[in-house]
Design a protein around this motif. Structure first.
Motif, PDB file in Angstrom:
ATOM      1  N   TRP A 203      11.215   0.758  12.431  1.00 35.54           N
ATOM      2  CA  TRP A 203      10.787   0.548  11.043  1.00 35.54           C
ATOM      3  C   TRP A 203       9.272   0.422  10.966  1.00 35.54           C
ATOM      4  O   TRP A 203       8.623   1.016  10.098  1.00 35.54           O
ATOM      5  CB  TRP A 203      11.458  -0.706  10.481  1.00 35.54           C
ATOM      6  N   VAL A 204       8.676  -0.353  11.885  1.00 41.75           N
ATOM      7  CA  VAL A 204       7.218  -0.536  11.901  1.00 41.75           C
ATOM      8  C   VAL A 204       6.522   0.787  12.187  1.00 41.75           C
ATOM      9  O   VAL A 204       5.576   1.169  11.493  1.00 41.75           O
ATOM     10  CB  VAL A 204       6.822  -1.597  12.959  1.00 41.75           C
ATOM     11  N   LEU A 205       6.992   1.504  13.209  1.00 39.32           N
ATOM     12  CA  LEU A 205       6.356   2.769  13.585  1.00 39.32           C
ATOM     13  C   LEU A 205       6.500   3.817  12.486  1.00 39.32           C
ATOM     14  O   LEU A 205       5.532   4.503  12.133  1.00 39.32           O
ATOM     15  CB  LEU A 205       6.970   3.288  14.885  1.00 39.32           C
ATOM     16  N   GLY A 206       7.719   3.951  11.932  1.00 40.01           N
ATOM     17  CA  GLY A 206       7.943   4.951  10.898  1.00 40.01           C
ATOM     18  C   GLY A 206       7.082   4.719   9.673  1.00 40.01           C
ATOM     19  O   GLY A 206       6.458   5.648   9.153  1.00 40.01           O
ATOM     20  N   HIS A 207       7.007   3.476   9.218  1.00 32.11           N
ATOM     21  CA  HIS A 207       6.209   3.180   8.036  1.00 32.11           C
ATOM     22  C   HIS A 207       4.714   3.258   8.323  1.00 32.11           C
ATOM     23  O   HIS A 207       3.928   3.609   7.444  1.00 32.11           O
ATOM     24  CB  HIS A 207       6.588   1.803   7.481  1.00 32.11           C
ATOM     25  N   ALA A 208       4.316   2.943   9.561  1.00 36.62           N
ATOM     26  CA  ALA A 208       2.906   3.080   9.919  1.00 36.62           C
ATOM     27  C   ALA A 208       2.483   4.542   9.877  1.00 36.62           C
ATOM     28  O   ALA A 208       1.415   4.887   9.335  1.00 36.62           O
ATOM     29  CB  ALA A 208       2.652   2.490  11.307  1.00 36.62           C
ATOM     30  N   VAL A 209       3.308   5.430  10.438  1.00 38.83           N
ATOM     31  CA  VAL A 209       2.989   6.858  10.422  1.00 38.83           C
ATOM     32  C   VAL A 209       2.951   7.390   8.991  1.00 38.83           C
ATOM     33  O   VAL A 209       2.062   8.161   8.616  1.00 38.83           O
ATOM     34  CB  VAL A 209       4.015   7.645  11.261  1.00 38.83           C
ATOM     35  N   GLN A 210       3.913   6.976   8.165  1.00 36.78           N
ATOM     36  CA  GLN A 210       3.921   7.410   6.769  1.00 36.78           C
ATOM     37  C   GLN A 210       2.680   6.910   6.026  1.00 36.78           C
ATOM     38  O   GLN A 210       2.093   7.646   5.225  1.00 36.78           O
ATOM     39  CB  GLN A 210       5.190   6.909   6.077  1.00 36.78           C
ATOM     40  N   ARG A 211       2.279   5.669   6.316  1.00 37.49           N
ATOM     41  CA  ARG A 211       1.095   5.120   5.658  1.00 37.49           C
ATOM     42  C   ARG A 211      -0.169   5.841   6.122  1.00 37.49           C
ATOM     43  O   ARG A 211      -1.048   6.148   5.318  1.00 37.49           O
ATOM     44  CB  ARG A 211       0.997   3.619   5.944  1.00 37.49           C
ATOM     45  N   TRP A 212      -0.282   6.114   7.412  1.00 41.12           N
ATOM     46  CA  TRP A 212      -1.443   6.844   7.925  1.00 41.12           C
ATOM     47  C   TRP A 212      -1.529   8.236   7.293  1.00 41.12           C
ATOM     48  O   TRP A 212      -2.602   8.691   6.917  1.00 41.12           O
ATOM     49  CB  TRP A 212      -1.356   6.979   9.438  1.00 41.12           C
ATOM     50  N   HIS A 213      -0.383   8.903   7.187  1.00 39.77           N
ATOM     51  CA  HIS A 213      -0.355  10.240   6.588  1.00 39.77           C
ATOM     52  C   HIS A 213      -0.822  10.189   5.136  1.00 39.77           C
ATOM     53  O   HIS A 213      -1.586  11.057   4.678  1.00 39.77           O
ATOM     54  CB  HIS A 213       1.052  10.813   6.680  1.00 39.77           C
ATOM     55  N   HIS A 214      -0.389   9.166   4.413  1.00 39.74           N
ATOM     56  CA  HIS A 214      -0.780   9.044   3.006  1.00 39.74           C
ATOM     57  C   HIS A 214      -2.276   8.731   2.865  1.00 39.74           C
ATOM     58  O   HIS A 214      -2.959   9.269   1.984  1.00 39.74           O
ATOM     59  CB  HIS A 214       0.052   7.956   2.332  1.00 39.74           C
ATOM     60  N   LEU A 215      -2.786   7.854   3.752  1.00 40.17           N
ATOM     61  CA  LEU A 215      -4.198   7.498   3.675  1.00 40.17           C
ATOM     62  C   LEU A 215      -5.106   8.673   4.012  1.00 40.17           C
ATOM     63  O   LEU A 215      -6.199   8.813   3.458  1.00 40.17           O
ATOM     64  CB  LEU A 215      -4.497   6.332   4.626  1.00 40.17           C
ATOM     65  N   LEU A 216      -4.675   9.530   4.920  1.00 35.73           N
ATOM     66  CA  LEU A 216      -5.509  10.660   5.356  1.00 35.73           C
ATOM     67  C   LEU A 216      -5.375  11.885   4.452  1.00 35.73           C
ATOM     68  O   LEU A 216      -6.324  12.660   4.311  1.00 35.73           O
ATOM     69  CB  LEU A 216      -5.155  11.044   6.791  1.00 35.73           C
ATOM     70  N   THR A 217      -4.186  12.065   3.850  1.00 38.45           N
ATOM     71  CA  THR A 217      -3.949  13.291   3.070  1.00 38.45           C
ATOM     72  C   THR A 217      -3.663  13.032   1.602  1.00 38.45           C
ATOM     73  O   THR A 217      -3.613  13.988   0.819  1.00 38.45           O
ATOM     74  CB  THR A 217      -2.761  14.064   3.665  1.00 38.45           C
ATOM     75  N   SER A 218      -3.433  11.761   1.220  1.00 43.10           N
ATOM     76  CA  SER A 218      -3.036  11.393  -0.154  1.00 43.10           C
ATOM     77  C   SER A 218      -1.717  12.038  -0.547  1.00 43.10           C
ATOM     78  O   SER A 218      -1.443  12.261  -1.724  1.00 43.10           O
ATOM     79  CB  SER A 218      -4.131  11.781  -1.158  1.00 43.10           C
ATOM     80  N   LYS A 219      -0.881  12.357   0.434  1.00 47.50           N
ATOM     81  CA  LYS A 219       0.422  12.949   0.178  1.00 47.50           C
ATOM     82  C   LYS A 219       1.514  12.092   0.811  1.00 47.50           C
ATOM     83  O   LYS A 219       1.272  11.389   1.790  1.00 47.50           O
ATOM     84  CB  LYS A 219       0.494  14.373   0.734  1.00 47.50           C
ATOM     85  N   THR A 220       2.715  12.174   0.242  1.00 46.44           N
ATOM     86  CA  THR A 220       3.862  11.448   0.780  1.00 46.44           C
ATOM     87  C   THR A 220       4.643  12.349   1.710  1.00 46.44           C
ATOM     88  O   THR A 220       4.860  13.526   1.411  1.00 46.44           O
ATOM     89  CB  THR A 220       4.777  10.965  -0.363  1.00 46.44           C
ATOM     90  N   MET A 221       5.092  11.797   2.848  1.00 48.00           N
ATOM     91  CA  MET A 221       5.791  12.607   3.843  1.00 48.00           C
ATOM     92  C   MET A 221       7.201  12.985   3.410  1.00 48.00           C
ATOM     93  O   MET A 221       7.761  13.968   3.880  1.00 48.00           O
ATOM     94  CB  MET A 221       5.858  11.845   5.176  1.00 48.00           C
TER      95      MET A 221
END
Length: 362
Positions: A203-221
């Motif tokens: 849960w921590v890893l999955g949400h961290a990756v999703q958050r990083w993706h959103h912060l870098l691309t402004s898109k939702t995975m």
């Protein structure tokens, strides 16, 4: 064979209380499920007569609610099962008997897997019976609508078995993790806490990756691999369902109905099978004859200690910025990610030091 029989009888006598409670748990689950889908239809019915996959939605909702409680109850039961493994006097006595450490350990976990299988079979049989008792009324409602065929296709017995199958694999994967941690960590309490932490790690890893993706691309995975991994032990990977009413427009008339959107079943199955197989390989390796407790450390093997320390450091590293909004506001995008990695680098050596401390039996 006589030695294995004697070990089995010893473990069953030790675990009889755990076994009884474990077999009662599915019955409590059945009571909750019937209250959700049979005894309290008002949960699903609003001002109009609802239709659709109400049973599957109720089953998935219940699994999502009880997951956290299941793992804490699971932890207590495994704690009791492995308590003798961490007592010095018991360990010394068992080593004086004509059993190898590997024989003792595999008899213990074989009984654990057998109990889990029995619990799952009782849960599955009861769930199917409850479904048969309520599904006819739901289907009568569905048949009145022009899109009833679509609703029937989304509410079959195979959908129920799919959900139960995923949960059964979750139980086996979680038990495999507990078994491995109790083998490589020389404290009953520490092994139990670390096992719960590992269940939370996806849960921590999955949400961290999703958050990083959103912060870098402004898109939702979206609901892809990382989303399913994040919900591996929380019930979210069973299906991508929402607790909201959908609508279908036909000839200017709107209908409210429940429709469950299932994710990629094979991704979840493969991930859970991978966890079970990896744990099995390491259990076979660490269950050999020598006693790893001879080093006196909480986690004797340095590679295991390194992996656990890195995981603990990562979890605390990504949690600190998330729980302090002012840091989040000041560190957007790449700066926020760097901030999390810095905190990870701070907590990892601390965890390494703690896991290398002398072990104390519980």
């Amino acid at each position: 064979m006589d030695r294995i029989r004697a070990l089995t009888a010893y473990e069953i006598r030790r675990m009889k209380g755990v076994i009884v409670v474990s077999l009662l748990c599915p019955l409590f689950f059945h009571l909750l499920l019937y209250a959700y889908v049979g005894g309290q239809r008002g949960i699903f019915w609003s001002n109009y007569e609802n239709c659709g996959s109400c049973f599957s939605e109720g089953l998935l909702n219940l699994f999502q609610i009880i997951h956290v409680y299941v793992w804490f109850l699971f932890a207590i039961m495994v704690f009791l099962q492995f308590s003798d493994l961490h007592h010095r006097r018991t360990e010394e006595y068992m080593r004086s008997l004509p059993f190898t450490r590997r024989q003792r350990f595999f008899v213990k976990i074989s009984i654990g897997y057998a109990v889990i299988l029995a619990v799952w079979l009782i849960m599955t049989a009861g769930t199917i019976l409850i479904r048969q008792s309520v599904i006819t009324g739901l289907q009568k409602i569905n048949v009145l609508y022009p899109f009833g065929r679509e609703l029937f296709a989304n509410e079959t017995v195979w959908h129920t078995l799919r959900t139960l199958g995923v949960f059964g694999l979750e139980l086996l994967a979680a038990y495999s993790i507990f078994v491995l941690l109790h083998l490589v960590v020389k404290s009953n309490l520490a092994a139990t806490v670390l096992s719960l932490g590992i269940l939370a790690f996806p849960w921590v890893l999955g949400h961290a990756v999703q958050r990083w993706h959103h912060l870098l691309t402004s898109k939702t995975m979206g609901t892809g691999f990382w989303s399913q991994m994040a919900g591996m032990f929380t019930g979210d990977s069973m299906a991508a369902f929402e607790n909201e009413e959908s609508s279908f427009i036909n000839a200017g008339e709107g209908y409210g109905f429940t429709y469950v959107v299932y994710g990629n079943m094979w991704t979840v199955f493969i991930l859970l099978f991978a966890i079970i197989l990896v744990c099995a390989v390491f259990v076979w390796k660490f269950a050999r004859g020598e006693d790893l407790a001879s080093s006196g450390r909480l986690v004797p093997d340095k590679w295991v200690r390194l992996v656990l320390a890195a995981g603990i450091g990562f979890c605390f590293g990504v949690a600190i910025p998330a729980f302090y909004p002012f840091i989040y506001m000041e560190s957007q995008g790449l700066r926020f990610i760097v901030n999390e990695l810095v905190w990870t680098a701070v907590f990892t050596p601390v965890a390494w030091k703690l896991l290398g401390r002398p072990a104390k039996g519980v």
